[in-house]
Design an enzyme around this catalytic site. Structure first.
Site, PDB file in Angstrom:
ATOM      1  N   THR A  38       0.849  -1.198   0.000  1.00 14.79           N
ATOM      2  CA  THR A  38       0.000   0.000   0.000  1.00 14.79           C
ATOM      3  C   THR A  38       0.881   1.243   0.000  1.00 14.79           C
ATOM      4  O   THR A  38       0.651   2.185  -0.774  1.00 14.79           O
ATOM      5  CB  THR A  38      -0.950  -0.016   1.213  1.00 14.79           C
ATOM      6  OG1 THR A  38      -1.805  -1.163   1.098  1.00 14.79           O
ATOM      7  CG2 THR A  38      -1.800   1.246   1.291  1.00 14.79           C
TER       8      THR A  38
ATOM      9  N   ASN B  26      -5.919  -9.533  -8.125  1.00 17.15           N
ATOM     10  CA  ASN B  26      -6.097 -10.181  -6.825  1.00 17.15           C
ATOM     11  C   ASN B  26      -7.398 -10.958  -6.722  1.00 17.15           C
ATOM     12  O   ASN B  26      -7.522 -11.846  -5.902  1.00 17.15           O
ATOM     13  CB  ASN B  26      -6.006  -9.149  -5.693  1.00 17.15           C
ATOM     14  CG  ASN B  26      -6.765  -7.879  -5.971  1.00 17.15           C
ATOM     15  OD1 ASN B  26      -6.604  -7.268  -7.020  1.00 17.15           O
ATOM     16  ND2 ASN B  26      -7.608  -7.479  -5.043  1.00 17.15           N
TER      17      ASN B  26
ATOM     18  N   GLN C  90       0.334  -9.854  -6.137  1.00 15.61           N
ATOM     19  CA  GLN C  90      -0.270 -11.188  -6.187  1.00 15.61           C
ATOM     20  C   GLN C  90       0.540 -12.162  -7.040  1.00 15.61           C
ATOM     21  O   GLN C  90       0.425 -13.374  -6.879  1.00 15.61           O
ATOM     22  CB  GLN C  90      -1.712 -11.104  -6.718  1.00 15.61           C
ATOM     23  CG  GLN C  90      -2.649 -10.346  -5.794  1.00 15.61           C
ATOM     24  CD  GLN C  90      -2.902 -11.060  -4.473  1.00 15.61           C
ATOM     25  OE1 GLN C  90      -2.554 -12.226  -4.285  1.00 15.61           O
ATOM     26  NE2 GLN C  90      -3.509 -10.355  -3.537  1.00 15.61           N
TER      27      GLN C  90
ATOM     28  N   THR D 197      13.481   4.351  10.948  1.00 19.50           N
ATOM     29  CA  THR D 197      14.264   3.193  11.406  1.00 19.50           C
ATOM     30  C   THR D 197      13.631   1.919  10.866  1.00 19.50           C
ATOM     31  O   THR D 197      12.424   1.709  10.995  1.00 19.50           O
ATOM     32  CB  THR D 197      14.305   3.172  12.952  1.00 19.50           C
ATOM     33  OG1 THR D 197      14.878   4.403  13.375  1.00 19.50           O
ATOM     34  CG2 THR D 197      15.125   2.012  13.472  1.00 19.50           C
TER      35      THR D 197
ATOM     36  N   CYS E 169      -9.261  -7.047   1.376  1.00 21.65           N
ATOM     37  CA  CYS E 169      -8.798  -5.773   1.936  1.00 21.65           C
ATOM     38  C   CYS E 169      -9.963  -4.824   2.099  1.00 21.65           C
ATOM     39  O   CYS E 169      -9.936  -3.937   2.940  1.00 21.65           O
ATOM     40  CB  CYS E 169      -7.780  -5.118   1.020  1.00 21.65           C
ATOM     41  SG  CYS E 169      -6.670  -6.276   0.294  1.00 21.65           S
TER      42      CYS E 169
HETATM   43  N1  PMP Z   1      -1.998  -4.657  -4.293  1.00 19.18           N
HETATM   44  C1  PMP Z   1      -2.696  -5.791  -4.385  1.00 19.18           C
HETATM   45  C2  PMP Z   1      -3.008  -6.341  -5.747  1.00 19.18           C
HETATM   46  C3  PMP Z   1      -3.122  -6.449  -3.244  1.00 19.18           C
HETATM   47  O1  PMP Z   1      -3.832  -7.575  -3.341  1.00 19.18           O
HETATM   48  C4  PMP Z   1      -2.803  -5.901  -1.971  1.00 19.18           C
HETATM   49  C5  PMP Z   1      -3.228  -6.565  -0.681  1.00 19.18           C
HETATM   50  N2  PMP Z   1      -4.540  -6.970  -0.627  1.00 19.18           N
HETATM   51  C6  PMP Z   1      -2.070  -4.708  -1.922  1.00 19.18           C
HETATM   52  C7  PMP Z   1      -1.680  -4.118  -3.107  1.00 19.18           C
HETATM   53  C8  PMP Z   1      -1.708  -4.061  -0.607  1.00 19.18           C
HETATM   54  O2  PMP Z   1      -0.612  -4.719  -0.019  1.00 19.18           O
HETATM   55  P1  PMP Z   1      -0.266  -4.555   1.541  1.00 19.18           P
HETATM   56  O3  PMP Z   1      -1.213  -5.449   2.261  1.00 19.18           O
HETATM   57  O4  PMP Z   1       1.169  -5.005   1.645  1.00 19.18           O
HETATM   58  O5  PMP Z   1      -0.396  -3.127   1.901  1.00 19.18           O
END
Ligand code: PMP
Length: 379
Positions: A73, A147, A175, A233, A320
């Site tokens: 993210t 995803n 993914q 850090t 998510c």
């Molecule tokens: N991009 C995709 C295609 C994802 O599936 C996800 C997680 N669901 C993310 C980005 C976000 O990754 P993170 O959980 O490491 O923030």
């Protein structure tokens, strides 16, 4: 006694690999700050640099091109908010790409996906041709694999076209990494996002791979870490766990046929139990581990709850965004009929999935799909 659980939601997050757990726990004992010059600091620094090599090897990048972040993210937000005049973004991207692109103030040009779940290179080429020169500093972002459906996207071809028109290129490979060979150098992109917890590493750590020579203003400032590209850090333990997961995932890439066989059996038997079921993007080149399965007339949320009660963990659309129940923007962008989209669940396998997991899913599916069929017969 707790009933046994069957975890088939690796695209939401994968269980921690034993090697990642060992590396993470060992690194927690290292006291040094990786920026300190004393022996304790150098020890922490060594763990980070070892992990950088392991992550680089998994995606065929140079270690110096890896910048550790708090996850994908952050990596996606970093790229999308780097001061572009225009962003060409596919409608099937993850929210962590779409939302910062839309909020960035850049002109956002959405690239439609077809019913097969992929974005056509010609669509990108037409936009790039039309707008080249008029767009200022522009970037194309196209995920390597979706995803929800697992559909692989033509990233290398898109990168070639976009770069020929002077555009930068980013891919969210979250993914795909660890499930399909991802070669940063061969893809020809400027930046690539990946995440530790999708490959069996700890949560809250990821990376942006930034091609040598590409200048991105730092997203987080206030420290010289990661060669001044990402201040703060470092989470040494999480990074060490990520590195160990990357090394283990790289070994597993030699046997992705095992996962494909499990997934294909699951799909074939699920459809033979419930012939009304539809595998979305089933004919598209996909990740070996993902199935997007719709049981018409059953809401996905109800299906997920029924499966959960039977001990099976899967998700409805992108996990998510769950909690918020709504229609998947990915399936909408593909032009899937709303009724079918609302019935789609995602089943995703991974490094510790077994034939017994598939058997358990099919048993529960048989009961649920069978009772749905009986209700229809009575109605
Ligand atoms: N991009 C995709 C295609 C994802 O599936 C996800 C997680 N669901 C993310 C980005 C976000 O990754 P993170 O959980 O490491 O923030």
């Amino acid at each position: 006694m707790n009933a046994p659980r069957t975890y088939l939601d690796h695209n939401a997050t994968a269980p921690l690999r034993p090697a990642a757990r060992d590396a993470l726990l060992a690194a927690l004992e290292v006291v040094g700050n990786a920026s300190s010059v004393h022996a304790e600091g150098r020890r922490a620094r060594g763990l980070i640099e070892d992990a950088r090599e392991q992550v680089a090897a998994l995606v065929n990048a140079r270690p110096a091109e890896i910048v550790f972040t708090s996850g994908a993210t952050e990596a996606n937000n970093w790229v999308m908010t780097a001061g572009w005049d225009a962003v060409l973004v596919s409608g099937i991207e993850h929210d962590s790409v779409l939302a910062p692109a839309r909020a960035s103030g850049a002109r956002v040009i959405e690239l439609p996906a077809g019913a097969d779940g992929t974005v056509a290179v010609e669509t990108v080429a037409a936009q790039a041709r039309e707008s080249a020169g008029a767009m200022g500093r522009a970037i194309v972002t196209l995920q390597r694999a979706n995803n929800e459906t697992g559909a692989l996207q033509p990233v290398a071809e898109t990168a070639a076209v976009a770069r020929a028109h002077g555009l930068c290129v980013h891919t969210d490979a979250v993914q795909a990494v660890g499930r399909h060979a991802v070669d940063f150098a061969a893809l020809g992109v400027d930046a690539l996002s990946l995440s530790s917890h999708k490959i069996g590493g700890p949560k809250g750590v990821g990376a942006l791979v930034v091609r040598d020579g590409v200048r991105l203003p730092p997203f987080i400032v206030g420290g010289g870490q990661e060669r001044r590209r990402r201040a703060g850090t470092e989470d040494v333990a999480a990074i060490a766990g990520f590195g160990a997961a990357a090394a283990a995932a790289q070994k597993d890439l030699e046997r992705t046929g095992r996962i494909t066989a499990l997934r294909d059996r699951l799909e074939q038997e699920a459809v033979s139990i419930a012939p009304q079921a539809v595998v979305i993007a089933g004919q598209t080149a996909r990740l070996p581990n993902t199935t997007c399965l719709a049981l018409p007339e059953q809401s996905a949320e109800v299906l997920v709850i029924k499966l959960d009660l039977s001990g099976i963990a899967v998700s409805a659309g992108a996990a998510c965004s769950s909690g918020k129940v709504g229609q998947s923007h990915v399936l909408t962008a593909m032009g899937i009929a709303p009724d079918l989209a609302r019935a789609a669940i995602r089943i995703s396998l991974g490094w510790n999935s077994t034939e017994a997991d598939v058997d358990a899913f099919l048993r529960a599916w048989g009961e649920i799909a069978g009772s749905a069929a009986r209700k229809r017969a009575v109605a």
